[in-house]
Design a protein around this motif. Structure first.
Motif, mmCIF file in Angstrom:
data_model
loop_
_atom_site.group_PDB
_atom_site.id
_atom_site.type_symbol
_atom_site.label_atom_id
_atom_site.label_comp_id
_atom_site.label_asym_id
_atom_site.label_seq_id
_atom_site.Cartn_x
_atom_site.Cartn_y
_atom_site.Cartn_z
ATOM 1 N N MET A 1 -33.179 -4.246 -14.727
ATOM 2 C CA MET A 1 -31.992 -4.974 -15.324
ATOM 3 C C MET A 1 -32.098 -4.696 -16.706
ATOM 4 S SD MET A 1 -32.239 -9.444 -15.689
ATOM 5 C CE MET A 1 -33.728 -9.250 -16.915
ATOM 6 N N ARG A 2 -30.625 -4.756 -17.231
ATOM 7 C CA ARG A 2 -30.742 -4.362 -18.645
ATOM 8 C C ARG A 2 -29.820 -5.124 -19.385
ATOM 9 N NH1 ARG A 2 -26.005 -0.175 -19.026
ATOM 10 N NH2 ARG A 2 -25.280 -0.340 -16.960
ATOM 11 N N ARG A 3 -29.836 -5.086 -20.750
ATOM 12 C CA ARG A 3 -29.008 -6.041 -21.702
ATOM 13 C C ARG A 3 -27.924 -4.921 -22.067
ATOM 14 N NH1 ARG A 3 -30.442 -7.873 -27.660
ATOM 15 N NH2 ARG A 3 -29.039 -9.566 -28.071
ATOM 16 N N LEU A 4 -26.856 -5.738 -22.187
ATOM 17 C CA LEU A 4 -25.679 -5.078 -22.732
ATOM 18 C C LEU A 4 -24.299 -6.042 -22.946
ATOM 19 C CD1 LEU A 4 -23.579 -3.297 -19.673
ATOM 20 C CD2 LEU A 4 -24.852 -5.050 -19.460
ATOM 21 N N ARG A 5 -23.412 -5.519 -23.713
ATOM 22 C CA ARG A 5 -22.286 -6.172 -24.105
ATOM 23 C C ARG A 5 -21.273 -6.547 -23.096
ATOM 24 N NH1 ARG A 5 -19.681 -3.677 -29.055
ATOM 25 N NH2 ARG A 5 -19.891 -1.785 -27.525
ATOM 26 N N VAL A 6 -20.763 -7.581 -23.193
ATOM 27 C CA VAL A 6 -19.776 -8.052 -22.175
ATOM 28 C C VAL A 6 -18.610 -6.927 -22.028
ATOM 29 C CG1 VAL A 6 -18.036 -9.681 -21.466
ATOM 30 C CG2 VAL A 6 -20.183 -10.405 -22.036
ATOM 31 N N VAL A 7 -18.253 -6.316 -22.952
ATOM 32 C CA VAL A 7 -17.210 -5.492 -23.158
ATOM 33 C C VAL A 7 -17.682 -4.121 -22.393
ATOM 34 C CG1 VAL A 7 -15.876 -6.286 -25.192
ATOM 35 C CG2 VAL A 7 -17.658 -4.511 -25.572
ATOM 36 N N GLU A 8 -18.940 -3.889 -22.232
ATOM 37 C CA GLU A 8 -19.562 -2.816 -21.686
ATOM 38 C C GLU A 8 -19.592 -2.977 -20.079
ATOM 39 O OE1 GLU A 8 -21.861 -0.937 -25.464
ATOM 40 O OE2 GLU A 8 -23.044 -2.212 -24.027
ATOM 41 N N ALA A 9 -19.636 -4.255 -19.570
ATOM 42 C CA ALA A 9 -19.867 -4.580 -18.162
ATOM 43 C C ALA A 9 -18.704 -4.069 -17.372
ATOM 44 C CB ALA A 9 -20.342 -5.789 -18.158
ATOM 45 N N LYS A 10 -18.997 -3.843 -15.999
ATOM 46 C CA LYS A 10 -17.854 -3.701 -15.339
ATOM 47 C C LYS A 10 -18.020 -4.452 -14.178
ATOM 48 C CE LYS A 10 -18.048 1.436 -16.277
ATOM 49 N NZ LYS A 10 -18.764 1.123 -17.624
ATOM 50 N N PRO A 11 -16.684 -4.578 -13.457
ATOM 51 C CA PRO A 11 -16.762 -5.426 -11.886
ATOM 52 C C PRO A 11 -17.810 -4.910 -11.220
ATOM 53 C CG PRO A 11 -14.465 -4.962 -13.112
ATOM 54 C CD PRO A 11 -15.462 -4.247 -14.043
ATOM 55 N N GLY A 12 -18.487 -5.888 -10.434
ATOM 56 C CA GLY A 12 -19.351 -5.101 -9.415
ATOM 57 C C GLY A 12 -20.916 -5.252 -10.220
ATOM 58 N N ASN A 13 -20.883 -5.400 -11.384
ATOM 59 C CA ASN A 13 -22.323 -5.586 -11.954
ATOM 60 C C ASN A 13 -22.567 -7.009 -11.468
ATOM 61 O OD1 ASN A 13 -21.531 -3.727 -14.928
ATOM 62 N ND2 ASN A 13 -22.708 -3.148 -13.271
ATOM 63 N N ARG A 14 -23.896 -7.042 -11.240
ATOM 64 C CA ARG A 14 -24.806 -8.360 -10.997
ATOM 65 C C ARG A 14 -25.637 -8.757 -12.098
ATOM 66 N NH1 ARG A 14 -23.897 -10.350 -5.966
ATOM 67 N NH2 ARG A 14 -23.275 -8.852 -4.460
ATOM 68 N N LEU A 15 -25.384 -10.188 -12.398
ATOM 69 C CA LEU A 15 -26.220 -10.635 -13.433
ATOM 70 C C LEU A 15 -27.660 -10.707 -13.167
ATOM 71 C CD1 LEU A 15 -23.867 -13.886 -14.485
ATOM 72 C CD2 LEU A 15 -24.522 -11.881 -15.908
ATOM 73 N N GLY A 16 -28.247 -10.528 -14.303
ATOM 74 C CA GLY A 16 -29.656 -10.426 -14.063
ATOM 75 C C GLY A 16 -30.448 -11.862 -14.519
ATOM 76 N N GLN A 17 -29.505 -12.527 -15.451
ATOM 77 C CA GLN A 17 -30.114 -13.630 -16.116
ATOM 78 C C GLN A 17 -28.697 -14.734 -16.274
ATOM 79 O OE1 GLN A 17 -31.342 -13.577 -20.075
ATOM 80 N NE2 GLN A 17 -31.457 -15.566 -20.305
ATOM 81 N N SER A 18 -28.775 -15.945 -15.780
ATOM 82 C CA SER A 18 -28.023 -16.919 -15.799
ATOM 83 C C SER A 18 -27.427 -17.193 -17.230
ATOM 84 C CB SER A 18 -28.442 -18.075 -15.365
ATOM 85 O OG SER A 18 -28.948 -18.092 -14.200
#
Length: 377
Positions: A1-18
Motif C-alpha cells: 500500500m502506498r500514499r499518492l495524490r489523486v491526480v497520480e492515481a490510475k483507473p484500476g488502482n484499488r483503495l488501501g484505506q477508506s
C-alpha cells in the motif's frame, strides 16, 4: 500500500484505506477499484491524497489508532457542537461574539470514552498511518486528530482511564475558541497580517471563556484551551508562561497540536512528511516542548509510515513495507528501483534495522520545498 495524490492515481488502482467525508461518512471503502468517474468525483470533493494497494509494493496493513466507527462518532459529535455554536458567532469583519447557547458535551464524552477504551486496549500502539483529510476542513478534523494523539500520549506517560477521559475531552475542545473567530480570518488561504494574527491568537482566551462558562466541565479543559500555545521554554501566548506553570494537559496537547499542524495538508500548503516534522520538533523547535513528553511522543510515532515512498542513502528507491516498534526510524523497505532508477523485477525486501550503513534520505515523492521555520503554529 502506498500514499499518492489523486491526480497520480490510475483507473484500476484499488483503495488501501477508506476515503472519508468530513462528516465521517465513507465515500469509497477500502478495496474499491478506482474508475475515471471515481477519480473525478474525489477531486471534485476536495480529496487530494489517497492510499492505494500496489501489489509490487505490498506492505503490511497499517492500523489506525482508533476504529473508523469511533472516528465517525467523534466527527459527528464535534460537528453537532460546531453547528450549534456557529449561530452565535459573527461571520464577517473582525467582530467576535461569544456563544449564547450552552455547549452540549454528553455525546462528546461518550465518544472520547470510546477513544480511551481503544487506546488502552492496544498499549503498544504506534502512529503508523498518516491520516488523510480534506484541507479545507482543517479546524474540526485537526481537533479530532489532536484528541486521538493526545490520548495516546497520555497513555504512554502512564495516565489512568479516568484521567485520560478528561485529557481526551480537553484535547478535543482545545481549539473551541476558534469558533468565535471570523471565518474570513480563520480560513484565510495564506499568512495573516499583524492585525489578523492578533485576532487569531485570541482563540486561546476565548476558548477559556467559553469552557469556563459551561456547567459540568472541569477547569483543566479550560486551561488546555487557554495554554496550548504557551511554550515550555517561554515565548508563547497568551500569558507567556513556561515550564511547570503550564498545566500538564496543555503541555501534552502542545506536542500533538504542533505535530498535526505541521503534517496536515492546508488550503495554502502541503503538509510536511512525519520525519521532517519530528526532526524539526526535536531540533530547532525543541525548546517549545516539555522534553520528557516530546521524547515519549517521538517513541510512538513512525517517521516513515507504512506506504511511504522513500529514497535510500545509496540511491535505491522503494516503499516502506513494515515497521518494527522497537526501531521506528529503521523501517522495512520494499525496494522497487536500483540506484540508477531502473525498475526491479522482482522487487525485494530490505530491513534497515539490519543495514546499519543504510538510511532514508527523503520521501521518494520529494520534500515540500517550504521552510518549516515559516510555519505558523
Amino acid at each position: 500500500m502506498r500514499r499518492l495524490r489523486v491526480v497520480e492515481a490510475k483507473p484500476g488502482n484499488r483503495l488501501g484505506q477508506s476515503v472519508m467525508a468530513e462528516d465521517g461518512r465513507v465515500l469509497l471503502p477500502a478495496g474499491a477499484e478506482l474508475t475515471e468517474v471515481y477519480l473525478r468525483s474525489l477531486s471534485a470533493y476536495g480529496i487530494e491524497t489517497i492510499y492505494v494497494i500496489d501489489p509490487p509494493a505490498a506492505t503490511d496493513q497499517p492500523m489506525p489508532l482508533v476504529s473508523p466507527e469511533t472516528r465517525h462518532d467523534l466527527v459527528g459529535e464535534m460537528r453537532r457542537a460546531m453547528d450549534e455554536l456557529s449561530v452565535s458567532y459573527a461571520e464577517s469583519g473582525h467582530g467576535i461574539q461569544l456563544p449564547r447557547l450552552p455547549l452540549k458535551t454528553a455525546g462528546m464524552k461518550r465518544a472520547v470514552d470510546r477513544v480511551v477504551s481503544e487506546v488502552l486496549a492496544n498499549p503498544k500502539a504506534v502512529v503508523t498511518l498518516h491520516e488523510l483529510r480534506q484541507a479545507d476542513e482543517y479546524t474540526m478534523l485537526h481537533s479530532i486528530e489532536v484528541c486521538i494523539l493526545t490520548t495516546l500520549l497520555g497513555s504512554v506517560v502512564g495516565m489512568g482511564r479516568s484521567e485520560l477521559a478528561g485529557l481526551s475531552l480537553a484535547a478535543l475542545l482545545h481549539d473551541i475558541g476558534k469558533m468565535a473567530i471570523p471565518r474570513a480570518i480563520l480560513n484565510k488561504p495564506g499568512r495573516h497580517d499583524q492585525e489578523e494574527t492578533a485576532v487569531m491568537q485570541r482563540h486561546t482566551s476565548l476558548g477559556w471563556t467559553i469552557l469556563r462558562s459551561q456547567a459540568g466541565l472541569s477547569e483543566e479543559l479550560a486551561l488546555v484551551a487557554l495554554q496550548h500555545h504557551e511554550r515550555f521554554g517561554g515565548g508563547g501566548y497568551p500569558l507567556g508562561l513556561c515550564r511547570e506553570r503550564i498545566h500538564q494537559y496543555a503541555r501534552l496537547c502542545t506536542v500533538t497540536d504542533v505535530y498535526d499542524a505541521m503534517t496536515a495538508d492546508r488550503v495554502y500548503r502541503k503538509g510536511f512528511p512525519p520525519a521532517e516534522a519530528l526532526a524539526t520538533m526535536t531540533g530547532s523547535m525543541k525548546e517549545a516542548f516539555d522534553p520528557q513528553l516530546l521524547s515519549c511522543f517521538v517513541e510512538c510515532v513512525a517517521p516513515y509510515p507504512t506506504g511511504t515512498p522513500v529514497e535510500l542513502t545509496d540511491g535505491r528507491r522503494g516503499i516502506v513495507s513494515g515497521i518494527d516498534q522497537a526501531r521506528l526510524d529503521r523501517p522495512r523497505v520494499r525496494v522497487l528501483q536500483d540506484r540508477w532508477g531502473r525498475p526491479l523485477d522482482p522487487p525485494y525486501e530490505l530491513d534497515l534495522a539490519e543495514e546499519p550503513c543504510l538510511g532514508v534520505v527523503r520521501e521518494g515523492t520529494g520534500l515540500t520545498g517550504q521552510s518549516l521555520a515559516d510555519l505558523p503554529i
